[in-house]
Design an enzyme around this catalytic site. Sequence first.
Site, short mmCIF file in Angstrom:
data_model
loop_
_atom_site.label_atom_id
_atom_site.label_comp_id
_atom_site.label_asym_id
_atom_site.label_seq_id
_atom_site.Cartn_x
_atom_site.Cartn_y
_atom_site.Cartn_z
N TYR A 101 0.87 -1.18 0.00
CA TYR A 101 0.00 0.00 0.00
C TYR A 101 0.90 1.23 0.00
O TYR A 101 2.08 1.11 -0.33
CB TYR A 101 -0.90 -0.12 1.26
CG TYR A 101 -2.07 0.81 1.32
CD1 TYR A 101 -3.00 0.88 0.30
CD2 TYR A 101 -2.25 1.63 2.44
CE1 TYR A 101 -4.08 1.75 0.39
CE2 TYR A 101 -3.34 2.49 2.54
CZ TYR A 101 -4.24 2.55 1.50
OH TYR A 101 -5.31 3.40 1.59
N ARG A 157 -6.31 10.39 -10.81
CA ARG A 157 -5.69 11.05 -9.64
C ARG A 157 -5.17 9.96 -8.71
O ARG A 157 -5.80 9.60 -7.74
CB ARG A 157 -6.74 11.94 -8.97
CG ARG A 157 -6.24 12.96 -8.00
CD ARG A 157 -5.75 12.39 -6.65
NE ARG A 157 -6.79 12.13 -5.67
CZ ARG A 157 -6.80 11.07 -4.87
NH1 ARG A 157 -5.84 10.14 -4.91
NH2 ARG A 157 -7.76 10.90 -4.01
N LYS A 176 -5.85 -1.97 -2.71
CA LYS A 176 -6.99 -1.72 -1.81
C LYS A 176 -7.72 -3.04 -1.52
O LYS A 176 -8.14 -3.29 -0.40
CB LYS A 176 -7.97 -0.73 -2.46
CG LYS A 176 -7.42 0.69 -2.57
CD LYS A 176 -7.73 1.54 -1.34
CE LYS A 176 -7.10 2.92 -1.46
NZ LYS A 176 -7.25 3.74 -0.26
N GLU A 205 -12.28 4.83 -6.58
CA GLU A 205 -10.99 5.13 -5.99
C GLU A 205 -10.14 5.95 -6.95
O GLU A 205 -9.98 5.59 -8.13
CB GLU A 205 -10.27 3.81 -5.67
CG GLU A 205 -9.05 3.94 -4.81
CD GLU A 205 -9.37 4.31 -3.36
OE1 GLU A 205 -10.21 3.65 -2.75
OE2 GLU A 205 -8.75 5.27 -2.86
N ASP A 206 -9.62 7.05 -6.46
CA ASP A 206 -8.64 7.86 -7.18
C ASP A 206 -9.11 8.32 -8.56
O ASP A 206 -8.34 8.32 -9.54
CB ASP A 206 -7.29 7.13 -7.23
CG ASP A 206 -6.64 7.07 -5.84
OD1 ASP A 206 -7.31 7.43 -4.86
OD2 ASP A 206 -5.47 6.66 -5.74
N ASP A 215 -14.13 6.16 -1.64
CA ASP A 215 -13.17 6.04 -0.54
C ASP A 215 -12.48 7.37 -0.24
O ASP A 215 -12.25 7.72 0.91
CB ASP A 215 -12.15 4.98 -0.95
CG ASP A 215 -11.20 4.62 0.14
OD1 ASP A 215 -11.62 4.64 1.31
OD2 ASP A 215 -10.03 4.31 -0.16
N ASP A 216 -12.13 8.11 -1.29
CA ASP A 216 -11.37 9.35 -1.10
C ASP A 216 -12.23 10.43 -0.44
O ASP A 216 -11.74 11.22 0.36
CB ASP A 216 -10.81 9.84 -2.44
CG ASP A 216 -9.91 8.80 -3.05
OD1 ASP A 216 -8.88 8.47 -2.42
OD2 ASP A 216 -10.25 8.24 -4.11
N ASN A 271 -0.61 11.59 0.11
CA ASN A 271 0.18 10.40 -0.20
C ASN A 271 0.80 10.52 -1.58
O ASN A 271 0.28 11.28 -2.40
CB ASN A 271 -0.73 9.16 -0.18
CG ASN A 271 -1.33 8.92 1.19
OD1 ASN A 271 -0.65 8.99 2.19
ND2 ASN A 271 -2.62 8.65 1.22
N1 LIG Z 1 -4.73 9.85 3.94
C1 LIG Z 1 -5.75 9.43 3.22
O1 LIG Z 1 -6.46 8.49 3.61
C2 LIG Z 1 -6.06 10.08 1.93
C3 LIG Z 1 -5.19 10.94 1.35
N2 LIG Z 1 -5.49 11.55 0.18
C4 LIG Z 1 -4.47 12.41 -0.41
O2 LIG Z 1 -4.93 13.73 -0.47
C5 LIG Z 1 -4.39 14.35 -1.61
C6 LIG Z 1 -5.52 15.04 -2.37
O3 LIG Z 1 -6.48 14.11 -2.77
P1 LIG Z 1 -7.89 14.62 -3.31
O4 LIG Z 1 -8.54 15.49 -2.33
O5 LIG Z 1 -8.62 13.44 -3.76
O6 LIG Z 1 -7.42 15.47 -4.58
P2 LIG Z 1 -8.18 16.59 -5.37
O7 LIG Z 1 -7.49 16.74 -6.64
O8 LIG Z 1 -9.63 16.34 -5.34
O9 LIG Z 1 -7.92 17.91 -4.49
C7 LIG Z 1 -6.69 18.56 -4.39
C8 LIG Z 1 -6.93 19.92 -3.79
O10 LIG Z 1 -5.67 20.50 -3.52
C9 LIG Z 1 -5.65 21.81 -4.06
N3 LIG Z 1 -4.29 22.20 -4.42
C10 LIG Z 1 -3.50 21.68 -5.37
N4 LIG Z 1 -2.32 22.34 -5.41
C11 LIG Z 1 -2.39 23.31 -4.48
C12 LIG Z 1 -1.52 24.32 -4.04
N5 LIG Z 1 -0.31 24.46 -4.58
N6 LIG Z 1 -1.92 25.15 -3.05
C13 LIG Z 1 -3.13 24.99 -2.50
N7 LIG Z 1 -4.01 24.05 -2.86
C14 LIG Z 1 -3.65 23.22 -3.84
C15 LIG Z 1 -6.55 21.76 -5.28
O11 LIG Z 1 -6.92 23.08 -5.59
P3 LIG Z 1 -7.93 23.43 -6.80
O12 LIG Z 1 -9.26 22.93 -6.33
O13 LIG Z 1 -7.87 24.91 -6.88
O14 LIG Z 1 -7.44 22.71 -8.00
C16 LIG Z 1 -7.67 20.88 -4.73
O15 LIG Z 1 -8.59 21.64 -4.00
C17 LIG Z 1 -3.65 13.28 -2.40
O16 LIG Z 1 -2.28 13.40 -2.14
C18 LIG Z 1 -4.15 12.00 -1.82
O17 LIG Z 1 -3.17 11.00 -1.82
C19 LIG Z 1 -6.67 11.35 -0.46
C20 LIG Z 1 -7.59 10.49 0.06
C21 LIG Z 1 -7.32 9.74 1.28
C1 LIG Z 2 -5.26 6.75 0.69
C2 LIG Z 2 -5.92 7.15 -0.53
O1 LIG Z 2 -7.00 6.67 -0.83
C3 LIG Z 2 -5.31 8.13 -1.38
O2 LIG Z 2 -4.27 8.67 -1.05
O3 LIG Z 2 -5.89 8.38 -2.45
MG LIG Z 3 -7.51 6.99 -2.85
#
Ligand SMILES: NC(=O)C1=CN([C@@H]2O[C@H](COP(=O)(O)OP(=O)(O)OC[C@H]3O[C@@H](n4cnc5c(N)ncnc54)[C@H](OP(=O)(O)O)[C@@H]3O)[C@@H](O)[C@H]2O)C=CC1
Ligand SMILES: CC(=O)C(=O)O
Ligand SMILES: [Mg+2]
Length: 577
Positions: free
Chosen positions: A125, A178, A196, A268-269, A291-292, A433
Site C-alpha cells: 500500500y 488522480r 486496496k 478510488e482515485d 473512498d477518497d 500520499n
Molecule cells: N490519507 C488518506 O487516507 C487520503 C489521502 N489523500 C491524499 O490527499 C491528496 C488530495 O487528494 P484529493 O482530495 O482526492 O485530490 P483533489 O485533486 O480532489 O484535491 C486537491 C486539492 O488540492 C488543491 N491544491 C493543489 N495544489 C495546491 C496548491 N499548490 N496550493 C493549495 N491548494 C492546492 C486543489 O486546488 P484546486 O481545487 O484549486 O485545484 C484541490 O482543491 C492526495 O495526495 C491524496 O493521496 C486522499 C484520500 C485519502
Molecule cells: C489513501 C488514498 O486513498 C489516497 O491517497 O488516495
Molecule cells: Mg484513494
Amino acid sequence: MEVDPTSTVGGGVEDVYGEDRATEDQLITPWTVSVASGYTLLRDPHHNKGLAFTEKERDAHYLRGLLPPAIATQETQEKKLMHNLRHYEVPLQRYMAMMDLQERNERLFYKLLIDNVEELLPVVYTPTVGEACQKYGSIFRRPQGLYISLKEKGKILEVLKNWPEKSIQVIVVTDGERILGLGDLGCQGMGIPVGKLALYTALGGVRPSACLPITIDVGTNNEDLLKNEFYIGLRQRRATGQEYSDFLHEFMAAVKQNYGENVLIQFEDFANHNAFYLLEKYRTTHLVFNDDIQGTAAVVLAGVVAALRLVGGTLAEHTFLFFGAGEAGTGIAELIALAISKQAKASTEESRKKIWLVDSKGLIVSSRKESLPQFKKSYAHEHEPVKNLLDAIEAIKPTVLIGSAGVGQAFTQEVIEAMTSFNEKPVILALSNPTSQSECTAEQAYTWSKGRALFASGSPFDPVEYNGKKYVPGQANNAYIFPGFGLGLVISGAIRVHDEMLLAASEALGHQVTKENFEKGLIYPPFLNIRKISANIAANVAAKAYELGLASRLPRPKDLVKYAVSCMYTPVYRSYR
Ligand SMILES: NC(=O)C1=CN([C@@H]2O[C@H](COP(=O)(O)OP(=O)(O)OC[C@H]3O[C@@H](n4cnc5c(N)ncnc54)[C@H](OP(=O)(O)O)[C@@H]3O)[C@@H](O)[C@H]2O)C=CC1
Ligand SMILES: CC(=O)C(=O)O
Ligand SMILES: [Mg+2]
C-alpha cells in the site's frame, strides 16, 4: 480436490469454498465440486500450498515428483519469506516479491500480510504502491484485475463475464486520473484497486475470490506515459464529457446486471471533476462508496474526535482549516459539519462556518463563490481574499490544520510555528500520499512545534525522538475504514450507503483508541489490531444499515461483532482429502 458447496456460513457471506469461515476446525476441504489437481493445482494460487502439501495429499492429488521431498508448514514458509523480503533493500523489490507471492500462493500472501501488517502495509500500500503504479508498465507481469478500455465500449457486460469468479461482493474501480498525489497515471493506476482489495481481505476479512479490481481506461493526459514504449494503456488523450459519462454508465449498468444489487462499487482515485458527480449520480441506484471522499472523512473525523480528548473542547468549539479543497478536503469537511450539527443541534450551514478551506487560488471566500464548483460553494464564507496558507492561518487561527492538497512540504516551519503560537496542542494532519507528497514529515511536525503537535499522516512515518521523548505518529489513512466498512455492508446485505453509516464507522474506530495509545501521542489505534477494529466497524455499519431499513440479509444477527468475526476470511491452509 473436492469442495462442499453447502459449507457456507449460516446467513452470512455466500461462499462455496467456505473460505469465510473463521473457525479452524472447518478447514477440511470436503466433497463434490472438483477443482484442479497435479501440476495445475500447483499453479492455482487459490489452492496451492507449495511445500506444505502433506504426503497423503501428494499421493491423492498427483503431486508426486512435482515437488521436492521436504514438507514445510505454513509457519516455516512464512518465516522463510519474511527473511527473504527483509533482505531486499529497495521497497519496489519487496512489492514485486509480494505480488509474485499473491499470484503463486494466495493464502500464504494473506498470512504474511495479516501477521506482519505494520511491516507490510507500506509495501503493498502507500507509499510503495505509488512507485509501483508509476512503473507499472515496466514491472507488469500478469494482469491482476479487469481492464475495461474504450475498445470494449458496448461490450462491458461480456468483459465482466470473462472474469473467472462469479460471486463478487466488492469491486474497487479507478480510472487512474488522480493516483494518490501523483496525478494521472492512466491504466497504470491498476496497482491501487489491487492494493486496496488486498487490504479488504487482509484487514477486513472479505474473501479474495469475492474481490474484483477494475481499471477503466479512457486514455491518459500524461504525456510521459503516452510517449513511454512500455505504457500498458490506451495511447490517446482522455475521453471526457458525454463519451466519458456514457461509458461509465454502461459500466455501472453492466455491474448491476451481472452481480446484482448488493455488490459494493468503491470508486478510488478518480479526479474530482468526475468523482463528485459519479457519487451523486449513482448513490441512489447502486451500492457505491467513494473512498477518497467518504472513507477519508470517516477516518479523519475519528482522529480529530480522539485528538480532542487530549486537547479539550467539543467539535463545535474548534476551528478547522484545510489545505486542499478537493475530494478528501471537502469530504472530511462535510462529515465534520454533519457531526457538529448533530452534537451542537445546529444546522449544517451554521456548522460549516467553523470550517475553512484553502485551494490552489487561496482561501475560499464569498467573493469567489460564482466561479467555484458545487462541492466548494458551501464553504465560501464572508472574508477578504487571502492568497496563501500562512496568511490564512494568521487570519483564521485554526486549532486543527488538515493537509489534503497533494503538495509535498507545504507545511513549512513557519506554518507549524504559526499553528503552535496560538495553540497549546495544535492538531496537524498531513494526509497527502505517498510520502513524497506529505505536507511535512513527523520529525518536522514534532521538532517545529517543540513536541506539542498532535500529528498523524496519510503515509507512515517512524517514531521520532525529540528532547528525550519518543513520539509515535499515527497513520490517518482511509485503510482504517474501508475494509471494515465494506465488510459491514456485505454482511448486512446493505443496498445503499448512507452518511449515517460513515458516522457509525468513524465512531467505532474512535472507540478503539486506548489510554495507552494516547500516552504515546497516538490518535489512532495501531494497525496491529486492525482485524478486531474492522469487525467493530463492520458491526456498527451493519447495525446502522438494519436501523435505516437498508439491510437485506434477514433476520439481523443478534451479536453483530461476533457475526462479523465469524464471516471473516482466514488464510490458514485447508487440508485436502
Ligand atoms: N490519507 C488518506 O487516507 C487520503 C489521502 N489523500 C491524499 O490527499 C491528496 C488530495 O487528494 P484529493 O482530495 O482526492 O485530490 P483533489 O485533486 O480532489 O484535491 C486537491 C486539492 O488540492 C488543491 N491544491 C493543489 N495544489 C495546491 C496548491 N499548490 N496550493 C493549495 N491548494 C492546492 C486543489 O486546488 P484546486 O481545487 O484549486 O485545484 C484541490 O482543491 C492526495 O495526495 C491524496 O493521496 C486522499 C484520500 C485519502
Ligand atoms: C489513501 C488514498 O486513498 C489516497 O491517497 O488516495
Ligand atoms: Mg484513494
